[in-house]
Design a protein around this motif. Structure first.
Motif, PDB file in Angstrom:
ATOM      1  N   GLN B  46     -58.377  30.744  16.239  1.00 59.57           N
ATOM      2  CA  GLN B  46     -57.043  31.307  16.158  1.00 59.57           C
ATOM      3  C   GLN B  46     -57.105  32.835  16.102  1.00 59.57           C
ATOM      4  O   GLN B  46     -56.340  33.529  16.764  1.00 59.57           O
ATOM      5  N   GLN B  47     -58.037  33.349  15.313  1.00 58.14           N
ATOM      6  CA  GLN B  47     -58.217  34.809  15.206  1.00 58.14           C
ATOM      7  C   GLN B  47     -58.549  35.433  16.548  1.00 58.14           C
ATOM      8  O   GLN B  47     -57.989  36.457  16.936  1.00 58.14           O
ATOM      9  N   ASP B  48     -59.499  34.793  17.246  1.00 57.77           N
ATOM     10  CA  ASP B  48     -59.892  35.302  18.559  1.00 57.77           C
ATOM     11  C   ASP B  48     -58.679  35.364  19.468  1.00 57.77           C
ATOM     12  O   ASP B  48     -58.493  36.319  20.222  1.00 57.77           O
ATOM     13  N   LEU B  49     -57.860  34.334  19.393  1.00 60.07           N
ATOM     14  CA  LEU B  49     -56.709  34.252  20.280  1.00 60.07           C
ATOM     15  C   LEU B  49     -55.673  35.327  19.966  1.00 60.07           C
ATOM     16  O   LEU B  49     -55.037  35.869  20.870  1.00 60.07           O
ATOM     17  N   GLU B  50     -55.524  35.647  18.692  1.00 62.26           N
ATOM     18  CA  GLU B  50     -54.598  36.721  18.345  1.00 62.26           C
ATOM     19  C   GLU B  50     -55.059  38.033  18.959  1.00 62.26           C
ATOM     20  O   GLU B  50     -54.267  38.778  19.529  1.00 62.26           O
ATOM     21  N   ARG B  51     -56.352  38.267  18.828  1.00 59.62           N
ATOM     22  CA  ARG B  51     -56.897  39.492  19.414  1.00 59.62           C
ATOM     23  C   ARG B  51     -56.693  39.487  20.918  1.00 59.62           C
ATOM     24  O   ARG B  51     -56.277  40.484  21.508  1.00 59.62           O
ATOM     25  N   LEU B  52     -56.984  38.360  21.534  1.00 57.53           N
ATOM     26  CA  LEU B  52     -56.822  38.255  22.985  1.00 57.53           C
ATOM     27  C   LEU B  52     -55.382  38.531  23.396  1.00 57.53           C
ATOM     28  O   LEU B  52     -55.121  39.231  24.381  1.00 57.53           O
ATOM     29  N   ALA B  53     -54.443  37.980  22.635  1.00 57.67           N
ATOM     30  CA  ALA B  53     -53.037  38.185  22.960  1.00 57.67           C
ATOM     31  C   ALA B  53     -52.710  39.676  23.013  1.00 57.67           C
ATOM     32  O   ALA B  53     -52.027  40.155  23.924  1.00 57.67           O
ATOM     33  N   LEU B  54     -53.234  40.429  22.036  1.00 53.67           N
ATOM     34  CA  LEU B  54     -52.984  41.869  22.023  1.00 53.67           C
ATOM     35  C   LEU B  54     -53.604  42.543  23.234  1.00 53.67           C
ATOM     36  O   LEU B  54     -52.997  43.404  23.870  1.00 53.67           O
ATOM     37  N   VAL B  55     -54.832  42.129  23.538  1.00 47.82           N
ATOM     38  CA  VAL B  55     -55.516  42.721  24.687  1.00 47.82           C
ATOM     39  C   VAL B  55     -54.703  42.502  25.962  1.00 47.82           C
ATOM     40  O   VAL B  55     -54.473  43.424  26.744  1.00 47.82           O
TER      41      VAL B  55
END
Lengths: 255, 255
Positions: B46-55
């Motif tokens: 989930q954390q990775d995905l949040e970061r990805l969303a921002l990217v």
DNA sequence: ACTTGACCCTCACGCGACGTGAGGGCCCAG
DNA sequence: CTGGGCCCTCACGTCGCGTGAGGGTCAAGT
């Protein structure tokens, strides 16, 4: 003389490109020097230089190198290439406009806490700003699309933004004054450049300002006493001068 | 559910990117899946995905990947990044607008066939050229023999010719600037050679330009504000420097 | 148990228009 | 004959991935 036999360095200097660029054009066969010295130095003839001149010209229009190559074959009419290129560039501009809009909404979200307040604007603009004047302006222009767009943008400007905007406005006015003091007519390059700078300023900070729209603004500077007074306080005749420069600038961009 | 443990394909579909893009972000360390299956499959939490969303979001705003990386560190306020990015994108838009203008004038030129038209000259010379300036010049010099000769020659010049002429003019001016920057006086060999090159340029491209005639031109560069402004925009004192170099060059050729 | 097909992995080259050295000749003036 | 300023040819780096090649993994169907 420039009539014969130039080497890479000389050609590069004359045409405003780098030596590496000439090497590259040679590699891909776009501009091939038709001779070499026994030592292997590239020698550009008059013909080569004519071709290079065209390449440089089209590159400034944003053409890709392979497009330029086919374009120089002359098999397809130049105007077709130009039309396609125009469409492509405009499409890119439209994309980037939307990116700017997206950034704006991001900033709006990010800074919902602190756009500049009326009080701060008074500090920055001094006598030039008052809430009554703002209300007056809104009553006169509030219906227009430009007003809406301007309001949407400016409401999230920070004090830093406004400070910079004020500086831009002042340097813009100064450019007109300098041209006027130098005795240049409103149709002079300097005056028209000042007008163009003013237009770009409005366009980037407040609302989409075409050259046609800018004409209207110019007319208003002499017709509306509030604007006229601001300019006349700086130099007598400045309002009319600015108006004329704006029209001259719009004329040259009209064709 | 989307609560746990997605593999590249699923993530790609959800966020509208390709698998290769996820691989790339992993390679450069921008978005690293914090787990792997025993088989080596990437597992996004989930954390990775949040970061990805921002990217993904910031990429749509046109940020470069390394800028996004520093931006996500949070060491510098986001709004600063946004402002810079907005300015950069707007600058690009303005450039491209001018390219569109240039293409338009090119097309206009191409419609009405051959020798270079005013429109094409505007593309080549940019701000430096306008029909009004030409008219002004004609009113002042139209009576002279030099003007007639120049007009007779230039009316046959093509865009390729003019492009080359512009390059010659620029390299000529550059020679003066280089001498001046090097601290050489107007009477130096370098400065005089630049003057001689300028004279030959005029002589070959426009009209017979003797050393005596060239003196007059030099005087005009300091006397006529239109010319003066052009030089002063490059270096303060350049107009006077050029004038002095021309006279020095004429002196040495007088004997 | 075996095959199939959809998924995943790691290299590694390609694009566009050059920038930026590295390592080495050529040429002219002193 | 030496120095400095030219010129040459490789050849890798840029930026954000696309596009295979060659090969493992996994769940479902036979």
């Amino acid at each position: 003389m420039t009539t014969e036999a130039l080497t890479v360095g000389q050609v590069a200097k004359q045409y405003g490109v780098t030596v590496r660029t000439l090497h590259h054009y040679d590699e891909i066969g776009l501009v091939r020097p038709s001779e070499r010295t026994p030592a292997g130095y590239r020698v550009y003839t008059q013909q080569d230089l004519e071709r290079l001149a065209l390449v440089v010209l089209y590159r400034r229009l944003g053409f890709a190198l392979d497009r330029i190559a086919t374009l120089l074959d002359g098999s397809e009419p130049l105007v077709d290439h130009l039309r396609r290129q125009r469409a492509a560039v405009q499409a890119r501009i439209e994309e980037m406009r939307q990116v700017v809009d997206a950034i704006d909404t991001m900033m709006e979200a990010e800074m919902s806490e602190r756009p500049a307040t009326d009080a701060e604007l008074k500090v920055i603009f001094g006598d030039g700003y008052s809430e009554e004047r703002q209300q007056e302006a809104e009553e006169r222009w509030g219906e227009s699309g430009a007003w809406a767009q301007s309001a949407a943008r400016t409401k999230r400007y920070t004090t830093a933004d406004w400070t910079q905007i004020k500086a831009e406005m002042e340097s813009s006015t100064l450019a007109f004054v300098a041209a006027m003091d130098a005795g240049e007519p409103p149709t002079s390059e300097a005056a028209m450049e000042a007008a163009e700078a003013a237009r770009r300023h409005i366009d980037s900070r407040f609302y989409d300002c075409s050259h046609e729209f800018h004409r209207m603004l110019g007319d208003m500077y002499v017709a509306d006493p509030r604007f006229t007074a601001t300019y006349e306080a700086i130099r007598t005749g400045l309002a009319q001068y600015v108006r004329d420069a704006i029209h001259a600038n719009a004329d040259r961009h009209a064709q």
